[in-house]
Every structure is written in C-alpha cells, then in structure tokens.
Design a protein around this motif. Structure first.
Motif, short mmCIF file in Angstrom:
data_model
loop_
_atom_site.label_atom_id
_atom_site.label_comp_id
_atom_site.label_asym_id
_atom_site.label_seq_id
_atom_site.Cartn_x
_atom_site.Cartn_y
_atom_site.Cartn_z
N CYS A 47 0.95 4.62 -2.78
CA CYS A 47 -0.64 5.33 -2.64
C CYS A 47 -0.37 6.55 -2.49
CB CYS A 47 -1.45 4.36 -1.80
SG CYS A 47 -0.94 2.64 -2.35
N LYS A 48 -1.04 7.10 -2.65
CA LYS A 48 -0.96 8.81 -1.79
C LYS A 48 -2.10 9.21 -0.70
CE LYS A 48 1.28 10.77 -5.41
NZ LYS A 48 2.26 10.61 -5.51
N ASP A 49 -2.19 10.19 -0.25
CA ASP A 49 -2.74 9.99 0.95
C ASP A 49 -4.10 9.45 0.78
OD1 ASP A 49 -3.13 12.48 -0.27
OD2 ASP A 49 -2.62 13.97 2.11
N ILE A 50 -4.60 10.38 -0.33
CA ILE A 50 -5.84 9.83 -0.75
C ILE A 50 -6.80 8.93 -0.67
CG2 ILE A 50 -6.40 12.49 -1.57
CD1 ILE A 50 -7.11 10.93 -4.15
N PHE A 51 -5.55 7.80 -1.00
CA PHE A 51 -6.01 6.53 -0.74
C PHE A 51 -6.13 5.76 0.63
CE2 PHE A 51 -5.40 1.67 -1.45
CZ PHE A 51 -5.83 1.36 -2.84
N LYS A 52 -7.25 5.00 0.61
CA LYS A 52 -7.27 4.42 2.22
C LYS A 52 -6.61 2.63 2.62
CE LYS A 52 -8.89 8.61 4.12
NZ LYS A 52 -7.68 9.19 4.73
N TYR A 53 -6.26 2.13 2.87
CA TYR A 53 -6.42 0.53 3.08
C TYR A 53 -6.41 0.43 4.63
CZ TYR A 53 -4.56 -3.87 3.32
OH TYR A 53 -4.40 -5.56 3.26
N PHE A 54 -8.02 -0.32 5.41
CA PHE A 54 -8.36 -0.19 6.20
C PHE A 54 -7.82 0.55 6.55
CE2 PHE A 54 -7.92 -5.15 4.73
CZ PHE A 54 -8.66 -5.39 4.56
N GLU A 55 -8.36 2.27 6.58
CA GLU A 55 -8.09 3.17 7.70
C GLU A 55 -7.06 3.70 8.18
OE1 GLU A 55 -11.00 2.86 10.86
OE2 GLU A 55 -11.91 1.99 9.55
N THR A 56 -6.25 3.42 6.75
CA THR A 56 -5.04 3.55 7.67
C THR A 56 -4.51 4.59 5.75
OG1 THR A 56 -3.93 1.27 6.10
CG2 THR A 56 -3.74 2.12 8.46
N LYS A 105 11.82 9.00 12.20
CA LYS A 105 11.71 7.31 13.07
C LYS A 105 10.92 7.12 13.46
CE LYS A 105 13.40 4.35 16.71
NZ LYS A 105 15.19 4.72 17.62
N ASN A 106 9.56 8.03 13.61
CA ASN A 106 8.15 7.51 13.82
C ASN A 106 7.28 7.50 13.09
OD1 ASN A 106 7.41 10.29 13.27
ND2 ASN A 106 7.43 12.19 14.90
N GLY A 107 7.25 7.89 11.69
CA GLY A 107 6.81 7.90 10.81
C GLY A 107 6.23 9.06 10.31
N ASN A 108 6.53 9.94 11.03
CA ASN A 108 6.09 11.08 10.16
C ASN A 108 5.81 11.15 8.34
OD1 ASN A 108 4.61 13.51 10.44
ND2 ASN A 108 6.24 15.29 9.95
N ASN A 109 4.91 11.84 7.74
CA ASN A 109 4.97 11.31 6.40
C ASN A 109 5.37 10.97 5.63
OD1 ASN A 109 3.93 14.43 6.43
ND2 ASN A 109 6.24 14.96 7.21
N SER A 110 5.20 9.17 6.42
CA SER A 110 4.82 8.02 5.75
C SER A 110 4.46 7.59 4.20
CB SER A 110 4.62 7.29 6.42
OG SER A 110 3.40 7.25 6.38
N ILE A 111 4.56 6.68 3.29
CA ILE A 111 4.53 6.46 1.88
C ILE A 111 3.98 5.21 2.38
CG2 ILE A 111 4.80 6.60 -0.51
CD1 ILE A 111 7.19 8.89 -0.04
N MET A 112 2.94 5.26 1.46
CA MET A 112 2.40 3.96 1.39
C MET A 112 2.27 2.86 0.27
SD MET A 112 -1.31 2.29 2.68
CE MET A 112 -2.12 3.19 0.81
N THR A 113 3.48 2.36 0.07
CA THR A 113 3.25 0.75 -1.04
C THR A 113 3.37 -0.38 -0.37
OG1 THR A 113 5.39 3.03 -1.63
CG2 THR A 113 4.94 0.80 -2.97
N ILE A 114 2.38 -1.07 -2.08
CA ILE A 114 2.07 -2.54 -1.87
C ILE A 114 2.85 -2.81 -2.70
CG2 ILE A 114 -0.17 -3.44 -1.82
CD1 ILE A 114 -1.95 -1.62 -1.61
N TYR A 115 3.22 -4.99 -1.99
CA TYR A 115 4.25 -4.96 -3.11
C TYR A 115 3.61 -5.43 -3.92
CZ TYR A 115 8.19 -1.41 -2.61
OH TYR A 115 8.62 0.04 -2.73
N ASN A 116 3.50 -6.44 -4.68
CA ASN A 116 3.67 -7.82 -5.51
C ASN A 116 4.77 -8.37 -4.81
OD1 ASN A 116 3.75 -9.96 -6.99
ND2 ASN A 116 2.65 -9.05 -8.57
N ASN A 117 4.12 -10.09 -4.14
CA ASN A 117 5.47 -10.68 -3.35
C ASN A 117 6.68 -10.25 -4.53
OD1 ASN A 117 4.74 -9.75 -0.67
ND2 ASN A 117 3.68 -11.57 -0.67
#
Length: 126
Positions: A47-56, A105-117
């Motif tokens: 997910c790029k930064d324009i995609f929101k998941y529960f305000e994240t 370590k603080n998560g700066n510029n984090s990348i969000m990924t959603i994985y199928n378990n």
C-alpha cells in the motif's frame, strides 16, 4: 475476479525480493497486488501512502500506528546483506496480517503491506 472488479487501469510492476514477482499497480487507489503463482489467490497488497486502513497508511511512524490500531512490539530482522536491519510491527487478523516495515527503528517512512495468512513470509511468523 479481483482484477475484473478493480478494472484494467493497472500497470504491471516487478516487486518483491530482487523484483522477482509480477505485481498489479493501481495508482488511483495506491495499491500493488501480488497474486499466487497460479493467479488464483492474493498473496499480498503493498500500500502506498494514499491508501488508508483504519486511519493508518504507509509513511506513518510506529507510535502513530500504535495509537490507531493498538500497541504492539517493534521487531527487527537482518536481511541480505546481513548488515541491513529492518524494523516491523504486525497486526494479526483472521485471514490476513498487516505489516508495517521500515529501515528506521521508529518506523519513519514505513511501508504497509497486507498479507494473506496462507502466504505470510516465515520471517513474520514469530
């Protein structure tokens, strides 16, 4: 079926380690979908930064994500070359796992990924 619902306004991108996988990038909604080898199941959605998941979203620091989704422990992994460290946090749900990963370590510029378990990489299974 997913591609039919989202339409054909995607761009094929090579993603993953050494760009070995084919991803379908939907710029308008800010996601890249990676399918299983047989193209029947979604393995992950980056997910790029324009995609929101529960305000994240990607780009957020871990402490801000924790405020929205609940406090979880920051983990770290060493990747090739072994002097490279990534930090990550995860949120587990019934059928999927949400990972935020960063070189900081603080998560700066984090990348969000959603994985199928079913396709969650081993390094995230601890």
């Amino acid at each position: 079926e997913v591609l039919m619902k989202l339409g054909n306004r995607y761009k094929i991108e090579h993603v993953g380690a050494e760009e070995a996988y084919k991803g379908y990038y939907y710029k308008e909604i800010g996601i890249t979908i990676l399918f299983s080898e047989d193209d029947k199941n979604i393995e992950s959605i980056e997910c790029k930064d324009i995609f929101k998941y529960f305000e994240t979203n990607s780009g957020m620091k871990f402490n801000n994500i924790n405020k929205k989704l609940g406090k979880v422990k920051v983990e770290k992994i060493y990747v090739e070359p072994l002097d490279t460290i990534y930090y990550w946090i995860k949120y587990e749900y019934k059928n999927y796992t949400l990972i935020f990963e960063s070189k900081s370590k603080n998560g700066n510029n984090s990348i969000m990924t959603i994985y199928n378990n079913k396709y969650l990489p081993e390094m995230y299974k601890k």
